[in-house]
Design a protein around this motif. Sequence first.
Motif, mmCIF file in Angstrom:
data_model
loop_
_atom_site.group_PDB
_atom_site.id
_atom_site.type_symbol
_atom_site.label_atom_id
_atom_site.label_comp_id
_atom_site.label_asym_id
_atom_site.label_seq_id
_atom_site.Cartn_x
_atom_site.Cartn_y
_atom_site.Cartn_z
ATOM 1 N N VAL A 13 0.876 -1.170 0.000
ATOM 2 C CA VAL A 13 0.000 0.000 0.000
ATOM 3 C C VAL A 13 0.913 1.219 0.000
ATOM 4 C CG1 VAL A 13 -1.741 1.334 1.248
ATOM 5 C CG2 VAL A 13 -1.860 -1.169 1.233
ATOM 6 N N ALA A 14 0.751 2.061 -1.016
ATOM 7 C CA ALA A 14 1.514 3.303 -1.119
ATOM 8 C C ALA A 14 0.545 4.452 -0.902
ATOM 9 C CB ALA A 14 2.183 3.405 -2.480
ATOM 10 N N LYS A 15 0.689 5.144 0.225
ATOM 11 C CA LYS A 15 -0.174 6.290 0.516
ATOM 12 C C LYS A 15 0.485 7.537 -0.067
ATOM 13 C CE LYS A 15 -2.339 4.353 4.543
ATOM 14 N NZ LYS A 15 -2.892 4.589 5.860
ATOM 15 N N LEU A 16 -0.214 8.153 -1.021
ATOM 16 C CA LEU A 16 0.296 9.340 -1.698
ATOM 17 C C LEU A 16 -0.393 10.565 -1.121
ATOM 18 C CD1 LEU A 16 0.078 8.046 -5.394
ATOM 19 C CD2 LEU A 16 1.898 7.667 -3.715
ATOM 20 N N SER A 17 0.386 11.594 -0.823
ATOM 21 C CA SER A 17 -0.203 12.827 -0.309
ATOM 22 C C SER A 17 0.479 14.031 -0.941
ATOM 23 C CB SER A 17 -0.099 12.879 1.223
ATOM 24 O OG SER A 17 1.240 12.792 1.633
ATOM 25 N N GLY A 18 -0.202 15.152 -0.874
ATOM 26 C CA GLY A 18 0.328 16.375 -1.471
ATOM 27 C C GLY A 18 -0.087 16.490 -2.925
ATOM 28 N N ARG A 19 0.857 16.895 -3.772
ATOM 29 C CA ARG A 19 0.603 17.090 -5.195
ATOM 30 C C ARG A 19 1.520 16.185 -6.004
ATOM 31 N NH1 ARG A 19 -2.333 21.643 -5.506
ATOM 32 N NH2 ARG A 19 -1.867 22.194 -7.664
ATOM 33 N N MET A 20 0.967 15.472 -6.962
ATOM 34 C CA MET A 20 1.739 14.560 -7.809
ATOM 35 C C MET A 20 2.083 15.296 -9.102
ATOM 36 S SD MET A 20 0.531 10.785 -8.950
ATOM 37 C CE MET A 20 1.692 9.529 -9.427
ATOM 38 N N ILE A 40 6.136 -8.120 -5.507
ATOM 39 C CA ILE A 40 4.805 -7.717 -5.064
ATOM 40 C C ILE A 40 3.762 -8.214 -6.061
ATOM 41 C CG2 ILE A 40 3.322 -5.695 -4.649
ATOM 42 C CD1 ILE A 40 5.468 -6.114 -2.490
ATOM 43 N N LYS A 41 2.654 -8.730 -5.551
ATOM 44 C CA LYS A 41 1.572 -9.238 -6.408
ATOM 45 C C LYS A 41 0.402 -8.263 -6.487
ATOM 46 C CE LYS A 41 3.609 -12.990 -7.525
ATOM 47 N NZ LYS A 41 4.306 -12.968 -8.782
ATOM 48 N N THR A 42 0.194 -7.479 -5.424
ATOM 49 C CA THR A 42 -0.878 -6.484 -5.433
ATOM 50 C C THR A 42 -0.367 -5.166 -4.885
ATOM 51 O OG1 THR A 42 -1.680 -7.130 -3.245
ATOM 52 C CG2 THR A 42 -2.720 -8.196 -5.133
ATOM 53 N N CYS A 43 -0.751 -4.090 -5.543
ATOM 54 C CA CYS A 43 -0.359 -2.756 -5.096
ATOM 55 C C CYS A 43 -1.600 -1.876 -5.060
ATOM 56 C CB CYS A 43 0.676 -2.156 -6.039
ATOM 57 S SG CYS A 43 1.119 -0.440 -5.621
ATOM 58 N N VAL A 44 -1.752 -1.179 -3.954
ATOM 59 C CA VAL A 44 -2.829 -0.212 -3.803
ATOM 60 C C VAL A 44 -2.204 1.160 -3.648
ATOM 61 C CG1 VAL A 44 -4.759 0.553 -2.359
ATOM 62 C CG2 VAL A 44 -4.360 -1.900 -2.716
ATOM 63 N N LEU A 45 -2.592 2.088 -4.525
ATOM 64 C CA LEU A 45 -2.202 3.473 -4.392
ATOM 65 C C LEU A 45 -3.337 4.181 -3.668
ATOM 66 C CD1 LEU A 45 -0.799 4.212 -7.977
ATOM 67 C CD2 LEU A 45 0.478 3.549 -5.924
ATOM 68 N N ASP A 46 -3.118 4.499 -2.405
ATOM 69 C CA ASP A 46 -4.133 5.176 -1.597
ATOM 70 C C ASP A 46 -3.960 6.677 -1.806
ATOM 71 O OD1 ASP A 46 -5.734 6.350 0.341
ATOM 72 O OD2 ASP A 46 -5.185 4.906 1.893
ATOM 73 N N GLY A 72 2.642 -8.685 -14.231
ATOM 74 C CA GLY A 72 1.682 -9.642 -13.709
ATOM 75 C C GLY A 72 1.204 -9.347 -12.299
ATOM 76 N N TRP A 73 1.241 -8.074 -11.892
ATOM 77 C CA TRP A 73 0.723 -7.713 -10.578
ATOM 78 C C TRP A 73 -0.483 -6.804 -10.754
ATOM 79 C CZ3 TRP A 73 1.513 -2.406 -9.617
ATOM 80 C CH2 TRP A 73 2.533 -1.793 -10.326
ATOM 81 N N SER A 74 -1.332 -6.746 -9.735
ATOM 82 C CA SER A 74 -2.546 -5.942 -9.829
ATOM 83 C C SER A 74 -2.317 -4.563 -9.213
ATOM 84 C CB SER A 74 -3.722 -6.637 -9.156
ATOM 85 O OG SER A 74 -3.552 -6.653 -7.756
ATOM 86 N N LEU A 75 -2.979 -3.576 -9.807
ATOM 87 C CA LEU A 75 -2.866 -2.183 -9.366
ATOM 88 C C LEU A 75 -4.260 -1.638 -9.113
ATOM 89 C CD1 LEU A 75 -1.176 0.434 -8.979
ATOM 90 C CD2 LEU A 75 -1.522 0.860 -11.429
ATOM 91 N N THR A 76 -4.444 -1.051 -7.943
ATOM 92 C CA THR A 76 -5.710 -0.423 -7.581
ATOM 93 C C THR A 76 -5.433 0.973 -7.058
ATOM 94 O OG1 THR A 76 -6.644 -2.560 -6.937
ATOM 95 C CG2 THR A 76 -7.759 -0.605 -6.087
ATOM 96 N N VAL A 77 -6.265 1.924 -7.456
ATOM 97 C CA VAL A 77 -6.235 3.266 -6.873
ATOM 98 C C VAL A 77 -7.404 3.339 -5.902
ATOM 99 C CG1 VAL A 77 -6.493 5.732 -7.300
ATOM 100 C CG2 VAL A 77 -5.116 4.344 -8.853
ATOM 101 N N ALA A 78 -7.109 3.649 -4.652
ATOM 102 C CA ALA A 78 -8.146 3.659 -3.616
ATOM 103 C C ALA A 78 -8.366 5.059 -3.068
ATOM 104 C CB ALA A 78 -7.746 2.718 -2.476
ATOM 105 N N ASN A 79 -9.595 5.308 -2.673
ATOM 106 C CA ASN A 79 -9.985 6.519 -1.945
ATOM 107 C C ASN A 79 -9.845 7.806 -2.747
ATOM 108 O OD1 ASN A 79 -10.530 4.940 0.414
ATOM 109 N ND2 ASN A 79 -8.337 4.856 0.767
ATOM 110 N N ALA A 80 -10.015 7.728 -4.059
ATOM 111 C CA ALA A 80 -9.959 8.939 -4.884
ATOM 112 C C ALA A 80 -11.191 9.795 -4.593
ATOM 113 C CB ALA A 80 -9.895 8.586 -6.357
#
Length: 100
Positions: A13-20, A40-46, A72-80
């Motif tokens: 889980v990568a929690k991103l904050s501020g401005r990208m 890593i098999k699953t990654c969540v960008l929070d 071959g890993w899954s990517l999800t963006v969460a809490n947009a």
Amino acid sequence: MRVDLHQTENHLVAKLSGRMSFSDHGQFRKVLDGIRADGIKTCVLDVATLEAIDSSGLGMLMLAIEDARKGGWSLTVANAAGPVKQLLQLSRLDKMLKVA
């Protein structure tokens, strides 16, 4: 942008904050390289506390989508929410990756 990483065996889980923006490309690339290196098999960008994404930030998300497909890993963006969610919808990235 600030990135806080929380990793278990094969989940990140990568929690991103501020401005990208363009200046964050190197840091974001290191996260993607770490995913590959650590198996890593699953990654969540929070993005709950991400305030904004510019066009370079959208490009970085495109890189992540491509890396996930190739690796071959899954990517999800969460809490947009707010402007970040609107930009994901406007750019149609919400159709290219999983948004939770």
